[in-house]
Design an enzyme around this catalytic site. Structure first.
Site, PDB file in Angstrom:
ATOM      1  CB  ALA A 167      -0.891  -0.025   1.228  1.00 23.87           C
TER       2      ALA A 167
ATOM      3  N   GLY B 121       0.714  -4.971   1.101  1.00 25.82           N
ATOM      4  CA  GLY B 121      -0.504  -5.030   0.293  1.00 25.82           C
ATOM      5  C   GLY B 121      -0.268  -5.682  -1.064  1.00 25.82           C
TER       6      GLY B 121
ATOM      7  CD  GLU C 297      -2.170  -7.573   3.223  1.00 22.31           C
ATOM      8  OE1 GLU C 297      -1.953  -6.392   2.871  1.00 22.31           O
ATOM      9  OE2 GLU C 297      -2.649  -7.850   4.330  1.00 22.31           O
TER      10      GLU C 297
ATOM     11  CD  GLU D  49       1.897  -5.466   5.760  1.00 27.24           C
ATOM     12  OE1 GLU D  49       2.709  -6.386   6.076  1.00 27.24           O
ATOM     13  OE2 GLU D  49       1.069  -5.595   4.850  1.00 27.24           O
TER      14      GLU D  49
HETATM   15  C1  HXC Z   1       5.060   4.389  -1.255  1.00 27.51           C
HETATM   16  C2  HXC Z   1       6.983   3.408  -2.079  1.00 27.51           C
HETATM   17  C3  HXC Z   1       6.619   2.160  -1.515  1.00 27.51           C
HETATM   18  C4  HXC Z   1       5.382   2.089  -0.793  1.00 27.51           C
HETATM   19  C5  HXC Z   1       8.499   1.922  -2.522  1.00 27.51           C
HETATM   20  N1  HXC Z   1       8.148   3.214  -2.694  1.00 27.51           N
HETATM   21  N2  HXC Z   1       7.600   1.264  -1.801  1.00 27.51           N
HETATM   22  N3  HXC Z   1       6.208   4.493  -1.954  1.00 27.51           N
HETATM   23  N4  HXC Z   1       4.667   3.226  -0.687  1.00 27.51           N
HETATM   24  N5  HXC Z   1       4.927   0.943  -0.244  1.00 27.51           N
HETATM   25  C6  HXC Z   1       8.869   4.262  -3.410  1.00 27.51           C
HETATM   26  C7  HXC Z   1      10.097   4.737  -2.641  1.00 27.51           C
HETATM   27  O1  HXC Z   1       9.725   5.675  -1.654  1.00 27.51           O
HETATM   28  C8  HXC Z   1      10.911   5.335  -3.744  1.00 27.51           C
HETATM   29  O2  HXC Z   1      10.403   6.618  -4.051  1.00 27.51           O
HETATM   30  C9  HXC Z   1      10.632   4.432  -4.940  1.00 27.51           C
HETATM   31  O3  HXC Z   1       9.400   3.758  -4.627  1.00 27.51           O
HETATM   32  C10 HXC Z   1      11.705   3.372  -5.125  1.00 27.51           C
HETATM   33  O4  HXC Z   1      11.875   2.682  -3.905  1.00 27.51           O
HETATM   34  P1  HXC Z   1      13.312   2.463  -3.232  1.00 27.51           P
HETATM   35  O5  HXC Z   1      13.073   2.203  -1.780  1.00 27.51           O
HETATM   36  O6  HXC Z   1      14.242   3.561  -3.579  1.00 27.51           O
HETATM   37  O7  HXC Z   1      13.777   1.132  -3.979  1.00 27.51           O
HETATM   38  P2  HXC Z   1      14.757  -0.008  -3.430  1.00 27.51           P
HETATM   39  O8  HXC Z   1      15.940   0.610  -2.721  1.00 27.51           O
HETATM   40  O9  HXC Z   1      15.004  -0.907  -4.593  1.00 27.51           O
HETATM   41  O10 HXC Z   1      13.928  -0.802  -2.302  1.00 27.51           O
HETATM   42  C11 HXC Z   1      12.789  -1.543  -2.695  1.00 27.51           C
HETATM   43  C12 HXC Z   1      11.963  -1.937  -1.452  1.00 27.51           C
HETATM   44  C13 HXC Z   1      11.637  -0.647  -0.632  1.00 27.51           C
HETATM   45  C14 HXC Z   1      12.725  -2.930  -0.591  1.00 27.51           C
HETATM   46  C15 HXC Z   1      10.684  -2.613  -1.969  1.00 27.51           C
HETATM   47  O11 HXC Z   1      11.084   0.339  -1.507  1.00 27.51           O
HETATM   48  C16 HXC Z   1      10.633  -0.885   0.455  1.00 27.51           C
HETATM   49  O12 HXC Z   1      10.966  -1.424   1.526  1.00 27.51           O
HETATM   50  N6  HXC Z   1       9.407  -0.430   0.245  1.00 27.51           N
HETATM   51  C17 HXC Z   1       8.348  -0.494   1.259  1.00 27.51           C
HETATM   52  C18 HXC Z   1       7.840  -1.908   1.413  1.00 27.51           C
HETATM   53  C19 HXC Z   1       6.749  -1.961   2.478  1.00 27.51           C
HETATM   54  O13 HXC Z   1       6.994  -1.622   3.642  1.00 27.51           O
HETATM   55  N7  HXC Z   1       5.583  -2.375   2.075  1.00 27.51           N
HETATM   56  C20 HXC Z   1       4.428  -2.438   2.996  1.00 27.51           C
HETATM   57  C21 HXC Z   1       3.672  -1.151   2.943  1.00 27.51           C
HETATM   58  S1  HXC Z   1       2.398  -1.114   4.121  1.00 27.51           S
HETATM   59  P3  HXC Z   1      11.353   7.919  -4.134  1.00 27.51           P
HETATM   60  O14 HXC Z   1      10.386   9.042  -4.330  1.00 27.51           O
HETATM   61  O15 HXC Z   1      12.139   7.970  -2.880  1.00 27.51           O
HETATM   62  O16 HXC Z   1      12.211   7.640  -5.349  1.00 27.51           O
HETATM   63  C22 HXC Z   1       1.188  -2.045   3.464  1.00 27.51           C
HETATM   64  C23 HXC Z   1      -0.037  -2.122   4.335  1.00 27.51           C
HETATM   65  C24 HXC Z   1      -0.934  -3.174   3.840  1.00 27.51           C
HETATM   66  O17 HXC Z   1       1.261  -2.566   2.409  1.00 27.51           O
HETATM   67  C25 HXC Z   1      -2.225  -3.051   4.550  1.00 27.51           C
HETATM   68  C26 HXC Z   1      -3.401  -3.206   3.667  1.00 27.51           C
HETATM   69  C27 HXC Z   1      -3.249  -2.951   2.263  1.00 27.51           C
END
Ligand code: HXC
Length: 257
Positions: free
Chosen positions: A65, A108, A111, A131
């Site tokens: 998400a 998400g 999911e 998360e």
């Molecule tokens: C918003 C995101 C994002 C996310 C990545 N980006 N994941 N933006 N929401 N979930 C954005 C980054 O901010 C970044 O933007 C660009 O995408 C590239 O990501 P990087 O981190 O620079 O890439 P990398 O170093 O290759 O790392 C990849 C990654 C990391 C390991 C996947 O991005 C990451 O950990 N993302 C978050 C994963 C996460 O926590 N997902 C769960 C979310 S909560 P900029 O602008 O900086 O270039 C969730 C709740 C579910 O899903 C509940 C119900 C749906």
């Protein structure tokens, strides 16, 4: 219809939906979920489409998400706007949906893949429920569907540590149906979708409904449900055609009726 955050293709009776927010690794914001809901609803009511493939990019199916969109939300807003309510479209679809996963399927994103009927993964796929590292927990079925797919031990491990699981581990654990070389993932997913779409649609929808019933009911009730659904298919043209074609040693001509 034109979309901003997804792309649509038709391959005969198979439809492809590609998540397309490359700047955010396909993070699932409300606009993308609304577009996905709309595209999927169109395919659900389109008799020319028999099966759908949901995919992302090579680097990410979806990284979760959208954290930037979620960060300032408070409880009342989340409750009143029914945050995540529109995600159910995928899980409620009656036509089969295949998730073709390359790269990250996190939070998400994982999911969403698990709401699909089965997952085909490329060797690069990484699954996880990170998360917990954000101070929250899965909210779109992660604790429930992952546990049913891989069992308590691995679901607890993944949800409590937030670690990622690669494609091989995911296949061994039963989360993934098949692992494919990256270049073969999408062609194989489309081919599989076309193969399903070429079957008799009443049989396809009945299989999906019956397999899903296994998660909702007792074995005895599930078997009773299956038997009645099986009986019902004898009311179709396609049952007569499928069996006649086998006996006459020719391919069946299903008419979805
Ligand atoms: C918003 C995101 C994002 C996310 C990545 N980006 N994941 N933006 N929401 N979930 C954005 C980054 O901010 C970044 O933007 C660009 O995408 C590239 O990501 P990087 O981190 O620079 O890439 P990398 O170093 O290759 O790392 C990849 C990654 C990391 C390991 C996947 O991005 C990451 O950990 N993302 C978050 C994963 C996460 O926590 N997902 C769960 C979310 S909560 P900029 O602008 O900086 O270039 C969730 C709740 C579910 O899903 C509940 C119900 C749906």
């Amino acid at each position: 219809m034109t979309f901003k955050t997804i792309e649509i293709e038709r391959h005969g009776r198979a439809a492809l939906i590609r998540l397309n927010r490359p700047e955010a690794l396909n993070a699932l914001n409300s606009e993308l979920i609304a577009e996905l809901d709309s595209a999927l609803s169109d395919f659900e009511s389109d008799p020319e489409i028999g099966c759908v493939v949901l995919t992302g990019s090579e680097k990410a199916f979806a990284a979760g998400a959208d954290i930037k969109e979620m960060r300032d939300k408070n409880f009342a807003e989340a409750l009143l706007e029914n945050f995540l309510g529109r995600w159910d479209t995928v899980a409620r679809a009656r036509k089969p949906i295949i998730a073709a996963v390359s790269g990250f399927a996190l939070g998400g994103g994982c999911e969403l893949a698990m709401m699909c009927d089965f997952i085909l993964a490329s060797e690069s796929a990484q699954f996880g429920q990170p998360e917990i590292k954000l101070g929250v927990m899965p909210g779109a079925g992660g604790t429930q569907r992952l546990t049913r797919a891989v069992g308590k031990a691995k679901a607890m491990d993944l949800c409590l540590t937030g670690r990622m699981m690669d494609a091989q581990e995911a296949e061994r654990a039963g989360l993934v149906a098949r692992v494919l070389p990256a270049a073969e993932l999408l062609p194989e997913a489309i081919k599989t979708s076309q193969r399903i779409a070429a079957m008799s649609a009443p049989a396809v929808l009945s299989v999906k409904e019956a397999v899903n019933r296994a998660f909702e009911t007792s074995l005895a009730e599930g078997v009773r449900f299956e038997r009645r659904a099986f009986h019902a298919l004898f009311a179709t043209h396609d049952q007569k055609e499928g069996m006649a074609a086998f006996i006459e040693k020719r391919p069946p001509q299903f008419q979805n009726r």
